[in-house]
Write a protein that holds these residues in place. Structure first.
Motif, PDB file in Angstrom:
ATOM      1  N   LYS A   1       0.775  -1.120  -0.060  1.00 26.46           N
ATOM      2  CA  LYS A   1       0.059  -0.233  -0.149  1.00 26.46           C
ATOM      3  C   LYS A   1       0.852   1.403   0.107  1.00 26.46           C
ATOM      4  CE  LYS A   1      -4.223  -1.630   1.956  1.00 26.46           C
ATOM      5  NZ  LYS A   1      -5.107  -1.497   3.175  1.00 26.46           N
ATOM      6  N   ALA A   2       1.896   1.152   0.757  1.00 26.64           N
ATOM      7  CA  ALA A   2       2.775   2.317   0.753  1.00 26.64           C
ATOM      8  C   ALA A   2       3.373   2.817  -0.332  1.00 26.64           C
ATOM      9  CB  ALA A   2       4.029   2.218   1.981  1.00 26.64           C
ATOM     10  N   HIS A   3       3.878   1.728  -1.048  1.00 25.84           N
ATOM     11  CA  HIS A   3       4.541   1.773  -2.395  1.00 25.84           C
ATOM     12  C   HIS A   3       3.563   2.347  -3.482  1.00 25.84           C
ATOM     13  CE1 HIS A   3       8.505   0.651  -2.127  1.00 25.84           C
ATOM     14  NE2 HIS A   3       8.118  -0.571  -1.452  1.00 25.84           N
ATOM     15  N   ILE A   4       2.116   1.819  -3.468  1.00 28.37           N
ATOM     16  CA  ILE A   4       1.201   2.261  -4.346  1.00 28.37           C
ATOM     17  C   ILE A   4       0.771   3.452  -4.099  1.00 28.37           C
ATOM     18  CG2 ILE A   4      -1.229   1.926  -4.913  1.00 28.37           C
ATOM     19  CD1 ILE A   4      -0.659  -1.034  -5.274  1.00 28.37           C
ATOM     20  N   GLU A   5       0.675   4.045  -2.897  1.00 27.94           N
ATOM     21  CA  GLU A   5       0.488   5.492  -2.478  1.00 27.94           C
ATOM     22  C   GLU A   5       1.418   6.350  -3.151  1.00 27.94           C
ATOM     23  OE1 GLU A   5      -2.987   5.246  -1.759  1.00 27.94           O
ATOM     24  OE2 GLU A   5      -2.020   7.462  -1.506  1.00 27.94           O
ATOM     25  N   ALA A   6       2.511   5.838  -2.900  1.00 33.28           N
ATOM     26  CA  ALA A   6       4.043   6.754  -3.218  1.00 33.28           C
ATOM     27  C   ALA A   6       4.281   6.788  -4.782  1.00 33.28           C
ATOM     28  CB  ALA A   6       5.038   6.577  -2.449  1.00 33.28           C
ATOM     29  N   LYS A   7       3.672   5.665  -5.341  1.00 33.29           N
ATOM     30  CA  LYS A   7       3.907   5.339  -6.841  1.00 33.29           C
ATOM     31  C   LYS A   7       5.256   4.838  -7.002  1.00 33.29           C
ATOM     32  CE  LYS A   7       0.122   8.176  -8.810  1.00 33.29           C
ATOM     33  NZ  LYS A   7      -0.248   9.429  -9.821  1.00 33.29           N
ATOM     34  N   THR A   8       5.771   4.194  -5.962  1.00 35.89           N
ATOM     35  CA  THR A   8       7.297   3.695  -6.148  1.00 35.89           C
ATOM     36  C   THR A   8       7.096   2.341  -6.283  1.00 35.89           C
ATOM     37  OG1 THR A   8       7.075   3.578  -3.692  1.00 35.89           O
ATOM     38  CG2 THR A   8       8.584   5.415  -4.715  1.00 35.89           C
TER      39      THR A   8
END
Ligand code: APR
Length: 278
Positions: A159-166
């Motif tokens: 979720k953190a990566h999807i939010e940050a688009k990383t």
């Protein structure tokens, strides 16, 4: 008379005839087969509708061809387009539709043998259809893992990566991490193949909101026995639906079709009440 074809089970090829068949008690093993069309009224685009479909709106991702965004070999080269899309598609922002609630109502009435869905939005679960009644033929965002060593990856980190688009990388081998969505070039989950006898065991098949263009899912309606009614709720006629004496085509918006079927069944108030709880 061509006696190779069993006599029609339904009195005629209308929603009312299907409702009578269900009310007779003869349809207690219903298999439902769904696609992206059942989530469009939740705000999630389908794939192939002209103009509004996802594949008609990916120009910004500069793909060689639209389906590349879900192709495993393309993803290995360029994971960015998928992760841009995942940011838009990630579950949690959408509410189930009345059609999702209809499947839940079939379960509540003890009539649902199995739901086969191609969708990755988990809206069937959110509508309350129990896990053991759902086959997510193309996987879902529910789990994620490394595409090289298969090491699992936590939902929080994803979720953190999807939010940050990383782009998430495996902690063990630095391989690419991907939600367990079935990409073109990947195998469907084993549970899909374990459940493939169920359409033949059903006594009513309901196909909703799918173009029936992607195999092996598209073969499921053909596995329903001759003499078992099949009803299609879809904007357009698809697959071989309509070619058998007991096929009923309800062409148009699936939410309208579901409401009309529940009106004929006398289930409309129950359906609306169930949906109001989602
Ligand atoms: N009511 C009824 N039918 C609808 C509605 C609606 N509100 N909205 C769309 N449809 C119909 C479209 O006319 C089309 O026939 O639903 C179908 C959607 O077809 P697709 O966009 O091809 O979606 P789907 O069949 O689920 O795609 C199958 O393709 O890209 C892969 O893995 C992806 O699971 C997906 C698979």
């Amino acid at each position: 008379v061509d006696d190779s074809v069993p006599p029609a089970t339904l009195t005629n090829r209308t929603i009312e005839a299907v409702a009578d068949y269900i009310k007779s008690g003869a349809a207690d093993k219903i298999v439902v087969m769904t696609g992206a069309g059942i989530s469009t009224s939740a705000g999630i685009p389908d794939f192939r509708s002209p103009e509004t479909g996802l594949y008609a709106n990916l120009a910004r991702l500069n793909l060689p061809y639209a389906e590349a965004v879900f192709d495993i070999s393309y993803f290995r080269e360029k994971p960015e387009p998928f992760y841009t899309l995942a940011h838009e598609l990630y579950p949690g922002k959408y509410r189930p539709t009345i059609t999702h609630s209809f499947v839940k109502l079939l379960h509540d009435k003890g009539l649902l043998l199995k739901l086969f869905t191609q969708n990755i939005d988990c809206l069937e679960r959110e509508a309350g259809v129990p896990d053991d009644k759902i086959i997510e033929a193309h996987g879902s965002f529910a789990r994620q893992s490394c595409i090289e060593c298969r090491a699992p990856y936590t939902e929080e980190e994803m979720k953190a990566h999807i939010e940050a688009k990383t782009i998430p990388r495996c902690h063990s081998c630095q391989g690419l991490v991907k939600p367990e969505i079935v990409f073109f070039g990947e195998q469907l989950p084993a549970e899909f193949f374990r459940a493939r006898d169920l359409p033949a065991e059903s006594n009513l098949a309901i196909v909703i909101g799918t173009s029936l263009t992607v195999q092996p899912f598209a073969s499921l309606p053909g596995m329903v026995q001759d003499g078992t009614p099949r009803i299609l709720l879809n904007k357009e006629r698809v697959g071989g639906l309509g070619g058998r004496p007991d096929d009923v085509l309800v062409l148009g918006d699936c939410d309208d079709g579901v409401r009309r079927l529940c009106d004929a069944l006398g289930w409309r108030d129950e359906l609306e009440a169930l949906w109001a709880e989602t």
